[in-house]
Design a protein around this motif. Sequence first.
Motif, PDB file in Angstrom:
ATOM      1  N   SER A  53       0.837  -1.190   0.000  1.00 18.68           N
ATOM      2  CA  SER A  53       0.000   0.000   0.000  1.00 18.68           C
ATOM      3  C   SER A  53       0.876   1.245   0.000  1.00 18.68           C
ATOM      4  O   SER A  53       1.879   1.309   0.701  1.00 18.68           O
ATOM      5  CB  SER A  53      -0.891  -0.034   1.249  1.00 18.68           C
ATOM      6  OG  SER A  53      -1.624   1.157   1.407  1.00 18.68           O
ATOM      7  N   GLY A 108      -2.129   0.633   4.450  1.00 19.60           N
ATOM      8  CA  GLY A 108      -2.687  -0.695   4.659  1.00 19.60           C
ATOM      9  C   GLY A 108      -1.584  -1.720   4.805  1.00 19.60           C
ATOM     10  O   GLY A 108      -0.472  -1.539   4.291  1.00 19.60           O
ATOM     11  N   LYS A 115      -4.709  -4.973   8.879  1.00 22.21           N
ATOM     12  CA  LYS A 115      -5.028  -3.724   9.558  1.00 22.21           C
ATOM     13  C   LYS A 115      -4.704  -2.509   8.687  1.00 22.21           C
ATOM     14  O   LYS A 115      -3.823  -2.550   7.835  1.00 22.21           O
ATOM     15  CB  LYS A 115      -4.258  -3.613  10.873  1.00 22.21           C
ATOM     16  CG  LYS A 115      -4.704  -4.589  11.947  1.00 22.21           C
ATOM     17  CD  LYS A 115      -3.923  -4.383  13.238  1.00 22.21           C
ATOM     18  CE  LYS A 115      -4.374  -5.362  14.313  1.00 22.21           C
ATOM     19  NZ  LYS A 115      -3.596  -5.207  15.568  1.00 22.21           N
ATOM     20  N   ILE A 116      -5.437  -1.433   8.953  1.00 23.35           N
ATOM     21  CA  ILE A 116      -5.152  -0.120   8.390  1.00 23.35           C
ATOM     22  C   ILE A 116      -4.536   0.692   9.520  1.00 23.35           C
ATOM     23  O   ILE A 116      -5.113   0.777  10.615  1.00 23.35           O
ATOM     24  CB  ILE A 116      -6.441   0.554   7.870  1.00 23.35           C
ATOM     25  CG1 ILE A 116      -7.086  -0.335   6.798  1.00 23.35           C
ATOM     26  CG2 ILE A 116      -6.137   1.952   7.317  1.00 23.35           C
ATOM     27  CD1 ILE A 116      -8.562  -0.099   6.619  1.00 23.35           C
ATOM     28  N   THR A 157      -5.658   2.023  14.684  1.00 23.07           N
ATOM     29  CA  THR A 157      -5.719   0.970  13.669  1.00 23.07           C
ATOM     30  C   THR A 157      -7.177   0.599  13.434  1.00 23.07           C
ATOM     31  O   THR A 157      -8.011   0.736  14.318  1.00 23.07           O
ATOM     32  CB  THR A 157      -4.948  -0.298  14.088  1.00 23.07           C
ATOM     33  OG1 THR A 157      -5.552  -0.858  15.256  1.00 23.07           O
ATOM     34  CG2 THR A 157      -3.482   0.006  14.358  1.00 23.07           C
ATOM     35  N   VAL A 194      -4.884  -5.876   3.677  1.00 23.93           N
ATOM     36  CA  VAL A 194      -5.238  -4.577   3.101  1.00 23.93           C
ATOM     37  C   VAL A 194      -4.125  -4.209   2.123  1.00 23.93           C
ATOM     38  O   VAL A 194      -3.057  -3.741   2.506  1.00 23.93           O
ATOM     39  CB  VAL A 194      -5.385  -3.494   4.181  1.00 23.93           C
ATOM     40  CG1 VAL A 194      -5.854  -2.187   3.537  1.00 23.93           C
ATOM     41  CG2 VAL A 194      -6.365  -3.937   5.258  1.00 23.93           C
ATOM     42  N   ILE A 249     -10.447   3.703   1.603  1.00 31.08           N
ATOM     43  CA  ILE A 249      -9.520   2.612   1.324  1.00 31.08           C
ATOM     44  C   ILE A 249     -10.259   1.289   1.140  1.00 31.08           C
ATOM     45  O   ILE A 249     -11.243   1.001   1.833  1.00 31.08           O
ATOM     46  CB  ILE A 249      -8.468   2.486   2.457  1.00 31.08           C
ATOM     47  CG1 ILE A 249      -7.394   1.451   2.089  1.00 31.08           C
ATOM     48  CG2 ILE A 249      -9.119   2.170   3.797  1.00 31.08           C
ATOM     49  CD1 ILE A 249      -6.197   1.462   3.022  1.00 31.08           C
ATOM     50  N   ALA A 268      -9.976  -3.106   0.723  1.00 27.65           N
ATOM     51  CA  ALA A 268      -9.208  -4.214   1.293  1.00 27.65           C
ATOM     52  C   ALA A 268      -9.525  -5.497   0.541  1.00 27.65           C
ATOM     53  O   ALA A 268     -10.206  -5.486  -0.487  1.00 27.65           O
ATOM     54  CB  ALA A 268      -9.521  -4.356   2.787  1.00 27.65           C
TER      55      ALA A 268
END
Length: 631
Positions: free
Chosen positions: A337, A349, A354-355, A368, A375, A388, A390
Amino acid sequence: MKRLYFSLLLLFVGALCFSQEVKFAFLTDCHYSEGADRIGALEECIADINRAEPVDFVLFGGDITDFGTDEEIAGVKKIFDKLEYKYYVVAGNHDAKWSESGCNTFLKVFGYEHFEFEAGGWRFLGSNSGPDMRMTPALLPRESMVWLSERKPGQKSIFVNHFPQDSSVLNYFEVTRELKRIGVQWEIGGHWHSNHAMNYDGIPAVLCRSTYNNGTGYALVKLTSNHVSVCDRKKTKDGWTTFSPWYEKDLGPIVDETVYDQDGFPDSYPWIRYDINKTYPAVKTVWSLTEEANIVSGFARGKGIIYYTTSSGTLKAVREKDGKQLWSVTLPGKVFSTVALAENRLVVGCTDGKIYCLNTSKGKTLWTVQAQKSVLGSPFIAGNTVYIGASDGKFRAIALKSGKVLWETEIEGFVETTPYVDSRQVVFGTWAQKLYSLDPVDGKVQWVWKTPKNSRMYSPAATVPVKSNGRIFIAVPDRKVYAIDAASGKTLFWVNGGRETIGLSADGKTVYAKTMNHRCYAFDAAVDLAKVGESGELPQSAQKWNVENTMGYEISPTPIEESGNLVLVPSDKGNLFALDKNDGHIVWIHKTSIALINPIKSWIKKDVHYILLSTMDGKVELLEYNPNSAQ
């Protein structure tokens, strides 16, 4: 006398051990896909290995799945586990390029990305081959090259990889040079789905049949201390049959007799070399650095600091003026990402599902958001909202300050790119042949556009969409650029040529694209639909320009970017092409590496162009171009 007898006995036993025959089964290109007939072929091969003449172990040569999904990897692993023998696996391009997990699931399920073991006096070495997540010619990942460089020489070895180690692999010359150093005497792989005897700059090798092509079957390999033979074992109308060897070869130490130039290229290197940089002295390198892992993403830039990630999960901050590292943090998974920056916050990502939002000062995690799968998508920040996608079938809008999920919309397929976002819509593609338009406020689906060809390989998922004049433009692997009505999702016209790369001029008036075979073109974003032919194609005569370049076969999905009077076109072989935006002629070419160029950043300061770029093999470089300097 007793000591003499004992010594002779030890020598005899040692000779027996040294000359021990090694026999193994080699299966490749299974292309496991739920519901496909190929599954039956693989299962029959596994069953035959278990009941036939014993082997010492089993090797799998890559492309074990068709699309690299979590379900496919889990499904093929269940079949592999029916083997009554130890087995080892390398990943192929189909396991890596379209992996919804970003290759994380392969590592998690099989427990490794490289292997090393000994049998019958031979050392077996295997590594994954890439390319990871981006469409480009094969490239042994930077991590694999580092791993190979750590292998000690002096032991005769066999190398296992999915790809032929010739110019099919961008860094083939680096690979073969390293293999010769560590003592590799023979190689085995797949990819071509049929049997071939090969030679890689002096290293003998074979590529073997797939498990389902030309009947159900696999390869049997016999090794002694100095000889190898390969034969097919196939299912016939009379039952399973082992055929006579189609390949036999005496093996021995390999002396590297290849002549390399000052840049490390052999005579066989077929593409642009670094001496192209001497042709354009007005382009200079301000600074450069090399990472220990692949880089498969772009940059964020702010307040004299550059932020980027490596595929191994490292997020780095370096000083813009000299590339000096300011800080570095490592996330728990691979990262493909591109970082987004706003309000002194970085959002990215990760394949750990997790972001992350981190501060810009030291990379401290602020919040997070947990997804159910990797992601891979890149975030876009508009105002105080992060958008965003995923791999868990969801697209999210998240509050930048708090990390609160504002909405999430269910979608088909996984997302790997940055969305287009404005006040009216959020547009992005997925690997389910879909291009989505969502309402940025509540995430409701406005429309879904589907690719004309009915195959997920033709999904509009690797291109970052652009918008102008009420039209969305997207490049699709069916080798067309489509213009889509932004309000309705209806196809307005298409332009022949292209794969997954487009760009938009700074004023929004011109769309840029490139074909897969040495051409770039530009057309008016507001072109009159009356110029479109009956088939829906915008003819070349209605384009602003359509010119040849020296790129050759070119499949990079990296976006094209305009910088002043230049159109910057990144390539899949480490070359950056600068074209004149008015007529498309080549202004300059610069070679940074031999690998794919990732999304670039460019800016102009006092008439000097600055271009920040990275390549898939881990190189980062800041260029400056002064158009007032003499070429």
